[in-house]
Design a protein around this motif. Structure first.
Motif, PDB file in Angstrom:
ATOM      1  N   THR A  65       6.434  29.658  17.547  1.00 34.92           N
ATOM      2  CA  THR A  65       5.612  30.239  16.483  1.00 34.92           C
ATOM      3  C   THR A  65       6.544  30.923  15.495  1.00 34.92           C
ATOM      4  N   MET A  66       6.164  30.889  14.251  1.00 29.34           N
ATOM      5  CA  MET A  66       7.004  31.586  13.276  1.00 29.34           C
ATOM      6  C   MET A  66       6.161  32.099  12.117  1.00 29.34           C
ATOM      7  N   VAL A  67       6.688  33.125  11.485  1.00 26.78           N
ATOM      8  CA  VAL A  67       6.069  33.647  10.275  1.00 26.78           C
ATOM      9  C   VAL A  67       7.136  33.595   9.195  1.00 26.78           C
ATOM     10  N   ALA A  68       6.830  32.913   8.114  1.00 29.48           N
ATOM     11  CA  ALA A  68       7.829  32.771   7.052  1.00 29.48           C
ATOM     12  C   ALA A  68       7.704  33.920   6.072  1.00 29.48           C
ATOM     13  N   ASN A  69       8.790  34.203   5.412  1.00 29.72           N
ATOM     14  CA  ASN A  69       8.776  35.235   4.399  1.00 29.72           C
ATOM     15  C   ASN A  69       9.749  34.853   3.295  1.00 29.72           C
ATOM     16  N   GLU A  70       9.498  35.365   2.084  1.00 28.74           N
ATOM     17  CA  GLU A  70      10.401  35.090   0.964  1.00 28.74           C
ATOM     18  C   GLU A  70      11.602  36.027   1.041  1.00 28.74           C
ATOM     19  N   ARG A  71      12.760  35.467   0.748  1.00 31.43           N
ATOM     20  CA  ARG A  71      13.950  36.314   0.722  1.00 31.43           C
ATOM     21  C   ARG A  71      13.895  37.225  -0.495  1.00 31.43           C
ATOM     22  N   LYS A  72      14.168  38.500  -0.281  1.00 28.67           N
ATOM     23  CA  LYS A  72      14.150  39.434  -1.404  1.00 28.67           C
ATOM     24  C   LYS A  72      15.557  39.568  -1.962  1.00 28.67           C
ATOM     25  N   LYS A  73      15.626  40.195  -3.097  1.00 27.40           N
ATOM     26  CA  LYS A  73      16.945  40.435  -3.706  1.00 27.40           C
ATOM     27  C   LYS A  73      17.737  41.367  -2.801  1.00 27.40           C
ATOM     28  N   GLY A  74      18.999  41.096  -2.666  1.00 22.93           N
ATOM     29  CA  GLY A  74      19.827  41.948  -1.823  1.00 22.93           C
ATOM     30  C   GLY A  74      19.895  41.483  -0.387  1.00 22.93           C
ATOM     31  N   GLU A  75      19.122  40.434  -0.081  1.00 20.30           N
ATOM     32  CA  GLU A  75      19.160  39.943   1.296  1.00 20.30           C
ATOM     33  C   GLU A  75      19.937  38.632   1.389  1.00 20.30           C
ATOM     34  N   GLU A  76      20.653  38.289   0.331  1.00 21.57           N
ATOM     35  CA  GLU A  76      21.356  37.009   0.329  1.00 21.57           C
ATOM     36  C   GLU A  76      22.398  36.916   1.424  1.00 21.57           C
ATOM     37  N   HIS A  77      22.904  38.064   1.834  1.00 18.81           N
ATOM     38  CA  HIS A  77      23.930  38.002   2.877  1.00 18.81           C
ATOM     39  C   HIS A  77      23.307  37.799   4.267  1.00 18.81           C
ATOM     40  N   LEU A  78      21.976  37.924   4.326  1.00 20.58           N
ATOM     41  CA  LEU A  78      21.320  37.772   5.627  1.00 20.58           C
ATOM     42  C   LEU A  78      20.761  36.360   5.834  1.00 20.58           C
ATOM     43  N   TYR A  79      20.187  35.812   4.767  1.00 23.85           N
ATOM     44  CA  TYR A  79      19.501  34.524   4.934  1.00 23.85           C
ATOM     45  C   TYR A  79      20.074  33.526   3.963  1.00 23.85           C
ATOM     46  N   ARG A  80      20.321  32.332   4.424  1.00 27.72           N
ATOM     47  CA  ARG A  80      20.974  31.364   3.570  1.00 27.72           C
ATOM     48  C   ARG A  80      19.999  30.774   2.554  1.00 27.72           C
ATOM     49  N   GLU A  81      18.787  30.535   2.984  1.00 30.10           N
ATOM     50  CA  GLU A  81      17.825  29.898   2.083  1.00 30.10           C
ATOM     51  C   GLU A  81      16.889  30.953   1.501  1.00 30.10           C
TER      52      GLU A  81
ATOM     53  N   LYS B  62      13.742  31.080   1.723  1.00 25.58           N
ATOM     54  CA  LYS B  62      12.673  31.436   2.642  1.00 25.58           C
ATOM     55  C   LYS B  62      13.323  31.664   3.992  1.00 25.58           C
ATOM     56  N   TYR B  63      12.773  32.557   4.757  1.00 24.67           N
ATOM     57  CA  TYR B  63      13.354  32.750   6.088  1.00 24.67           C
ATOM     58  C   TYR B  63      12.252  33.079   7.073  1.00 24.67           C
ATOM     59  N   ALA B  64      12.598  32.983   8.340  1.00 22.12           N
ATOM     60  CA  ALA B  64      11.600  33.280   9.377  1.00 22.12           C
ATOM     61  C   ALA B  64      11.637  34.758   9.701  1.00 22.12           C
TER      62      ALA B  64
ATOM     63  N   CYS C   8      18.026  29.298   9.344  1.00 25.79           N
ATOM     64  CA  CYS C   8      16.629  28.884   9.388  1.00 25.79           C
ATOM     65  C   CYS C   8      15.916  29.183   8.070  1.00 25.79           C
ATOM     66  N   THR C   9      15.139  28.205   7.634  1.00 25.07           N
ATOM     67  CA  THR C   9      14.403  28.408   6.396  1.00 25.07           C
ATOM     68  C   THR C   9      12.903  28.409   6.626  1.00 25.07           C
ATOM     69  N   ALA C  10      12.527  28.478   7.915  1.00 26.51           N
ATOM     70  CA  ALA C  10      11.124  28.582   8.284  1.00 26.51           C
ATOM     71  C   ALA C  10      10.275  27.457   7.727  1.00 26.51           C
ATOM     72  N   CYS C  11      10.808  26.227   7.810  1.00 32.12           N
ATOM     73  CA  CYS C  11      10.029  25.110   7.297  1.00 32.12           C
ATOM     74  C   CYS C  11       8.947  24.705   8.288  1.00 32.12           C
ATOM     75  N   GLY C  12       9.112  25.075   9.554  1.00 32.47           N
ATOM     76  CA  GLY C  12       8.062  24.800  10.531  1.00 32.47           C
ATOM     77  C   GLY C  12       8.134  23.445  11.184  1.00 32.47           C
ATOM     78  N   LEU C  13       9.175  22.679  10.863  1.00 32.96           N
ATOM     79  CA  LEU C  13       9.255  21.349  11.474  1.00 32.96           C
ATOM     80  C   LEU C  13       9.402  21.435  12.985  1.00 32.96           C
ATOM     81  N   CYS C  14      10.155  22.429  13.464  1.00 36.81           N
ATOM     82  CA  CYS C  14      10.376  22.529  14.898  1.00 36.81           C
ATOM     83  C   CYS C  14       9.061  22.813  15.608  1.00 36.81           C
ATOM     84  N   ALA C  15       8.251  23.670  15.002  1.00 37.64           N
ATOM     85  CA  ALA C  15       6.968  23.993  15.629  1.00 37.64           C
ATOM     86  C   ALA C  15       6.078  22.760  15.692  1.00 37.64           C
TER      87      ALA C  15
END
Lengths: 351, 180, 170, 410, 184
Positions: free
Chosen positions: B90-106, B108-110, B74-81
């Protein structure tokens, strides 16, 4: 009354009471299972093995349900009504012979009948028609229009069908020459006699048909269940009843069905008589005879259910139409023909 | 009224024959039909002991997919909502920080992703709307519950477990994605 | 089944009978649409029904539309009529000012218009003069506004389990 | 609880439910809102003399859900979910009707195969709808068993729907331009099995009721309406046909290539309950025949039109092609421009002519969308139909008219 | 929405003075196996409820095939379908007419929360009018889910003390819905 007889009868009454209650209880279970089988379903299967404890669960629940009396109702009548229905339905069992007389080796005979009244049929018909008082009082006391409709339907239906029922029974009385149920059953001894059936169902098929239809109507069973018919009157006379009072009404309905089946079996299907009964005597005869009688009863209970789960129900005016314009004339004609045949065979006209 | 087409046919015959007027033939006929069912095998699925197989495309509980490396799609684009007619997402988006690449593919993440299962009508529009193949409806059914707030499913219950993947490959292939 | 009448044919007949009460002929998606003067809408519908050639005697649907920008003619009442015999459909539109949205009822022509008019009253507040029982049909009688008018909001004000920011709208 | 709720509860305390009075020989009887025979929520306040009904007043709107208002706030592609819940017994017909409306608006030609697929689905839905109605007539006359037989077949239809779209009742099945996916192999095998089994069960049901005198006596003459009155009331569908008017949208204004199929329009004579029952029975048989014809003639081809602006691209393309991604976003956000215009499109729904009157101003959602809901239109004839009849007839008339609460109350 | 959390009901079961005795357990079992439902079916979910009653799912297995359309006889109120603001008071009346003990199952999105009908005319969840014991999500829920919900109710019924309905907690809970606990 000598004390031995008293104890004997007391035991019989208690056994009969228990058996009636038990059968009525398990009729509810049977009804649900039979309905399920007809409808490609399973039916109750989670209360105990194969759902056998289902009636107990229903009873237990009802006992502990809030005992509710509607604010606008006539309280005493409201409470008394299910009692009347229950009492009346149980009392009719007294005159039915449940099995052949047990002749002990000492020569003492025990009748498996609480009271051998010589007007047994009148007794049954009288009490059955009192049964509707329970429904009527209940429906009236509820102060609910749907209940009132149910009560009125029930009482007029009872009166109409009682007539046809009575007339159809007269033919049996004429043929057996007695109003005592025991005599009627005895007169159907065995199954085959002198090249003809002994059971009245074969001698009097039309009377049997009319009696059977009327029995359905008297028990308020489909297709004559207009007094409660769910899709029109919600619950009919018992709309306002809950908890065990409703339980009593339902119980009375099933007991009625049991008694009706017993009466049909006794009047038309030879009661405890069965083919080849002359080869048995004593305990064996009594046991088998009683067993046969109950088998017949269960069969008729099943037929009652079979009809219920197959047929649509009548409309109220059509029901009256059927009763007054079809069944009563038919029963009267049948009675007349029977009378003429009996008169001819007895040689009344040859004098 | 005149006939509008030449296709009409009267189907309702209200005249009864003599036999039909006697009630009995139809009654016995009916009783024979029901009696046949007496001996037929029942058709009941004894849920919960037995379970019916759902169609692969059944629209049940949602799942938020991870990719092959275990990262959230999920990249939290909000299309589903936006696509949700019941407004249950409902979703809250957040920017991926350094070191979180193994958690989120894009990038931005939810951070918060909630679906109100009591609102949801399981129409499948969110699945269609998702451009990242992150949300899918699955053939699992949503559990019943006695507490209303518990029906707001957060990421803890929506995101699939890395070790316990939920297979949606069959529904992906039906129309939404062609096999290569 | 093709229609036995053409739009031009019907429009000409209508124009000849009612003159300037009938607006210009529009045919969006091949359906004859005519704007009619509000005061003669019922007369036109009656004429359509009674005309032996047309026989437009089936009321398909009746409803309202709210055009808040169109000053003086904010509320439109739209009739869809159908001639089953000729398989011909026609749409009539009558515009009413929002201050006094009154139009004559057609319940005396079509019994079925009764509830449709009540519904239009319920939603838009159109008053059908001569209607036998003009009150709300779907909503509760106690409601004090006409919910389908554009200015009223759709949502239930008491819902609290959503956050509007996420739904791509205000 | 909020004050607003409190207020309307307070107002309701003047208790409409216990307004029953008995004056003289006449009584008032409330049939509904929660009467078992209403199958949904209808309230009829009857004035009765004994069992005879002298007058009836209905109250509707108990499940008013404001469909038309919601439709003005939702993008075009989300309205399918609303149409599902109109006549929920045959939601695919509603879905397809809406898709047809949109296709007409944007001027899109769908492939022949899509038409035939839609015909199969719509006829299955029609069978589904009529099965509910006829089995419920059975229940209301007291014959519950036929109901359970037919409901097993309805499960089979549900399974078919589930195979196509993933839901049983509220299908959200159709997309603008075609289907979401092609029919799977399982669907075809299940459909064959259904076509094999269903006629047997259906015949059983028919034998249980159709020619049973008790049932005929109950239904003949119950709730009749003449053809002239029915047209005055704008009846449509089976209820109009039972009165003897052979009006069927499928024949009068064919859509979805219905002109390719050969079927008859069953009609009745008096518009009573028996006529309605028999018309529905025959329509089920005709639907089966239409399905068989559609299977036999099913052409090859794509399952959706080439319509990039309204039909979502496959997910792969969204990944790989910029154009597809843009279309995807536009469609989901509802930003594809639609033509401005006014349109009326109707289909033959389970209960009659289901119409969509759509006004588009080119925006994201319809400017105005009015549903022609057949149930709403003909339910108002109910008091007239049951006047002079008994309570039992009233119950049967209600179930045989097949008034669906969702459609009635919008 | 009210501030009542419905968990409070469950908590009271094990509170002081409410230990389950063996009679409680037996009666709980009896009640659980004989829950007569009052189907308050208004729309789509009602059709699925009918499917649940049908042969394929067979509610009769749970002893529930006897529909009690009269509230006096019912133990379980099954609310299936949209409840509008116009219908809310009717629902409340039906609930009040039911005899204790009674349970409520809210079937489907509309009954539980309003679903997609976030509109001026629809009640946003029946728990604004009456207390709900179990919610079943889905629009409409599959029969499997409805049966799940019923079995959840069974669990509650089995574990309920006989005296809970007389407790002050229970009366307070009803009080928050403006329902007097003695029926009418």
């Amino acid at each position: 009354m000598e004390s031995g007889l008293f104890i004997e009868k007391l035991i019989l009454v208690l056994v009969l009471f228990a058996v009636s209650l038990g059968i009525a209880m398990y009729s509810t279970y049977l009804e649900r299972k039979v309905a399920a089988w007809f409808q490609d379903r399973v039916g109750p299967d989670r209360a105990g093995p194969w759902g056998l404890l289902q009636p107990l669960a229903d009873g237990g629940k009802m006992f502990f349900k809030e005992d509710f009396i509607p604010f606008h109702s006539d309280k005493w009548l409201f409470i008394i009504a299910p009692g009347i229905a229950m009492f009346v339905s149980l009392v009719t069992g007294a005159v039915i012979p449940w099995g052949p007389e047990l002749v002990l080796e000492s020569g003492h005979t025990i009748a498996l009948q609480v009271a051998n009244v010589n007007i047994g049929i009148l007794f049954i018909m009288g009490f059955v028609s009192i049964g509707v008082y329970g429904i009527m009082i209940g429906g009236w006391a509820s102060n609910n229009k749907y209940s009132l409709f149910g009560a009125i339907r029930a009482s007029s239906q009872m009166i109409s069908y009682e007539l046809a029922m009575g007339v159809s029974v007269i033919t049996i009385v004429m043929m057996s020459g007695s109003m005592g149920i025991n005599d009627i059953v005895t007169s159907q001894h065995g199954f085959w006699d002198n090249g003809w059936f002994t059971w009245y169902a074969f001698k009097q098929p039309i009377a049997f048909l009319i009696f059977f239809i009327c029995a359905l109507a008297e028990c308020n069973r489909a297709p004559f269940d207009l007094a409660e018919c769910e899709s029109e009157l919600i619950g009919g006379y018992h709309t306002e009843y809950g908890s065990m009072k409703l339980g009593f009404f339902l119980f009375a309905e099933y007991t009625n069905m049991f008694i009706s089946s017993a009466v049909i079996a006794a009047l038309f299907f030879g009661g405890y008589n069965f083919p080849g009964m002359d080869h048995f005597s004593g305990w064996a005869l009594t046991l088998i005879g009683t067993g046969v009688f109950f088998a017949k009863i269960v069969f008729f209970i099943f037929v009652f259910m079979w009809i219920r789960w197959t047929l649509p129900r009548f409309r109220y005016d059509q029901l009256m139409h059927l009763g007054w314009k079809k069944l009563i004339p038919l029963a009267l004609i049948n009675m007349l023909i029977t009378a003429v045949i009996i008169a001819i065979s007895e040689g009344w006209f040859s004098k | 009224m005149q006939s509008l087409t030449n296709r009409s046919k009267m189907v309702s015959d209200k005249k009864m024959t003599f036999l039909e007027k006697l009630y009995l033939p139809a009654i016995f006929g009916g009783m024979i039909i029901t009696a046949k069912h007496l001996f037929r095998k029942n058709n009941t699925i004894k849920y919960p002991e037995e379970q019916r197989v759902f169609a692969p495309v059944y629209r049940g509980q949602h799942v938020l997919k991870r990719d092959e490396q275990g990262r959230e799609n999920c990249t939290a684009c909000g299309l589903c909502a936006v696509a949700c007619p019941a407004e249950a997402i409902t979703m809250v988006a957040n920017e991926r920080k350094k070191g979180e690449e193994h958690l989120y593919r894009e990038e931005k993440y939810a951070e918060v992703y909630e679906i109100n299962m009591l609102r949801c009508i399981f129409c499948g529009l969110c699945e269609e709307a998702c451009p990242k193949e992150a949300i899918f409806l699955t053939d699992r059914i949503v559990k019943t519950d006695d507490n209303r707030p518990d029906f707001v499913y957060g990421k803890d219950r929506l995101v699939e477990d890395v070790n316990n993947r939920i297979d949606v490959s069959r529904r992906q292939l039906t129309g939404k994605r062609k096999e290569k | 089944m093709a229609s036995k009448l053409t739009n031009e044919e019907v429009y000409t007949l209508l124009k000849n009978a009612f003159g300037d009460k009938v607006g210009e002929m529009l045919t969006p998606f091949d359906l004859l649409t005519v704007e009619v003067a509000a005061e003669s809408a019922n007369a036109i519908i009656e004429w359509l029904k009674k005309d032996e050639k047309l026989q437009v005697s089936y009321l398909t649907v009746l409803g309202g539309v709210h055009y808040p920008e169109d000053k003086g003619r904010e509320i439109a009442v739209v009739y869809h009529l159908h001639s089953l015999v000729n398989n011909f459909r026609i749409r009539l539109k009558a515009f009413l000012p929002i201050e006094n949205p009154t139009i004559a009822t057609i319940t005396y022509l079509y019994v079925g218009a009764n509830w449709m008019e009540r519904e239009t009253f319920d939603f838009y507040g159109v008053i059908f003069a001569g209607h036998p029982n003009l009150k709300r049909v779907l909503n509760d009688d106690s409601m004090d506004y006409f919910p389908m008018r554009k200015e009223y909001q759709l949502e239930d004000a008491t819902r609290e389990d959503k956050d509007d920011r996420f739904f791509g709208r205000e | 609880m909020s004050n607003e709720n409190e207020d309307y509860l307070e107002e309701y305390k003047q208790d409409r439910l216990s307004h029953e009075t008995i004056d003289g020989d006449l009584a008032t009887l409330n049939l509904g809102p929660t009467h078992p025979a209403t199958h949904g929520i209808f309230e009829n306040i009857l004035t009765v003399d004994g069992e005879k009904i002298l007058d009836a007043v209905q109250t509707v709107g108990y499940i008013h859900r404001a469909f038309e208002k919601i439709a003005e706030r939702r993008p075009y592609n989300q309205i399918t979910t609303l149409t599902d819940r109109l006549n929920y017994c045959s939601s695919p017909i509603n879905n397809i009707g809406w898709a047809l409306t949109m296709e007409k608006l944007i001027g899109c030609e769908v492939p022949k195969r899509v038409d035939y697929m839609r015909v199969i689905i719509m006829e299955l839905a029609r069978i589904n709808d009529h099965l509910i109605c006829n089995s419920v007539i059975g229940v209301d006359t007291g014959a519950l068993t036929g109901f359970t037989y037919l409901f097993q077949q309805r499960e089979a239809i549900y399974e078919l729907f589930e195979e196509v779209c993933g839901a049983r009742l509220t299908t959200n099945m159709c997309r603008i331009g075609g289907f979401e996916r092609d029919f799977s192999k399982t669907f075809w095998t299940k459909l064959d099995a259904f076509l094999l089994n269903f006629p047997k069960v259906f015949t059983e049901f028919d034998n249980l009721l159709s020619r049973n005198r008790i049932f005929m006596d109950r239904t003949i003459g119950a709730g009749p309406i003449s053809a002239e009155r029915a047209l005055e009331y704008s009846f449509s569908g089976p209820n109009l046909r039972a009165a003897g008017v052979d009006y069927d949208v499928r024949v009068m204004n064919p859509y979805c290539s219905y002109e390719d199929f050969d079927f008859i329009i069953p009609v009745g004579s008096q518009g009573d309950t028996y006529d309605r029952f028999q018309v529905r029975q025959e329509e089920i048989r005709q639907s089966l025949s239409i399905i068989k014809q559609a299977i036999a003639k099913m052409p090859e081809g794509p399952y959706h039109a080439g319509l990039p602006e309204f039909y979502l691209p496959p997910k792969q393309d969204v990944y790989e092609k910029m154009e597809a991604l843009i279309y995807h976003f536009k469609i989901v956000m509802g930003e594809t421009p639609v033509p401005v215009g006014e349109i009326y499109q109707s289909v033959e729904g389970g209960n009659g002519e289901l119409g969509f009157y759509l006004i588009s101003d080119g925006g994201r959602s319809p400017y105005r969308l009015q549903f022609r809901r057949p149930c709403f239109i003909y339910y108002q004839a109910y008091p007239e139909m049951i006047k002079g009849q008994t309570i039992s007839d009233a119950v049967l008339t209600l179930s045989s008219m097949n008034v669906i609460a969702g459609e009635l109350d919008a | 929405m009210g501030k009542v959390t419905l968990d409070a009901k469950l908590e009271t079961i094990n509170g002081q003075g409410f230990q389950l005795t063996s009679i409680d357990k037996a009666i709980g079992l009896a009640r659980a196996n004989s829950l007569w439902p009052l189907p308050f079916a208004t729309s789509c979910c009602g059709i699925e409820f009918m499917a649940t009653m049908g042969s394929n799912y067979d509610l009769a297995r749970f002893g529930m095939e006897r529909m009690s359309f009269s509230p006096r006889q019912a133990d379980l109120l099954i609310v299936a379908g949209t409840i509008s603001k116009k219908l809310g008071p009717v629902l409340k009346k039906v609930y009040e007419q039911m005899a204790e003990p009674k349970w409520v199952l809210s079937v489907g999105a509309c009954a539980s929360s309003g679903g997609i009908f976030d509109t001026y005319s629809v009640l946003q969840g029946i728990d604004r009018v009456i207390p709900v014991d179990v919610y079943v999500p889905g629009c409409p829920p599959r029969p499997e889910q409805i049966i799940d919900g019923i079995m959840k109710i069974h669990e509650m019924v089995k574990n309920e003390s006989l005296r809970r309905r007389n407790s002050s907690e229970y009366k307070d809970m009803l009080g928050t819905f403006n329902i007097e606990s003695d029926g009418e």
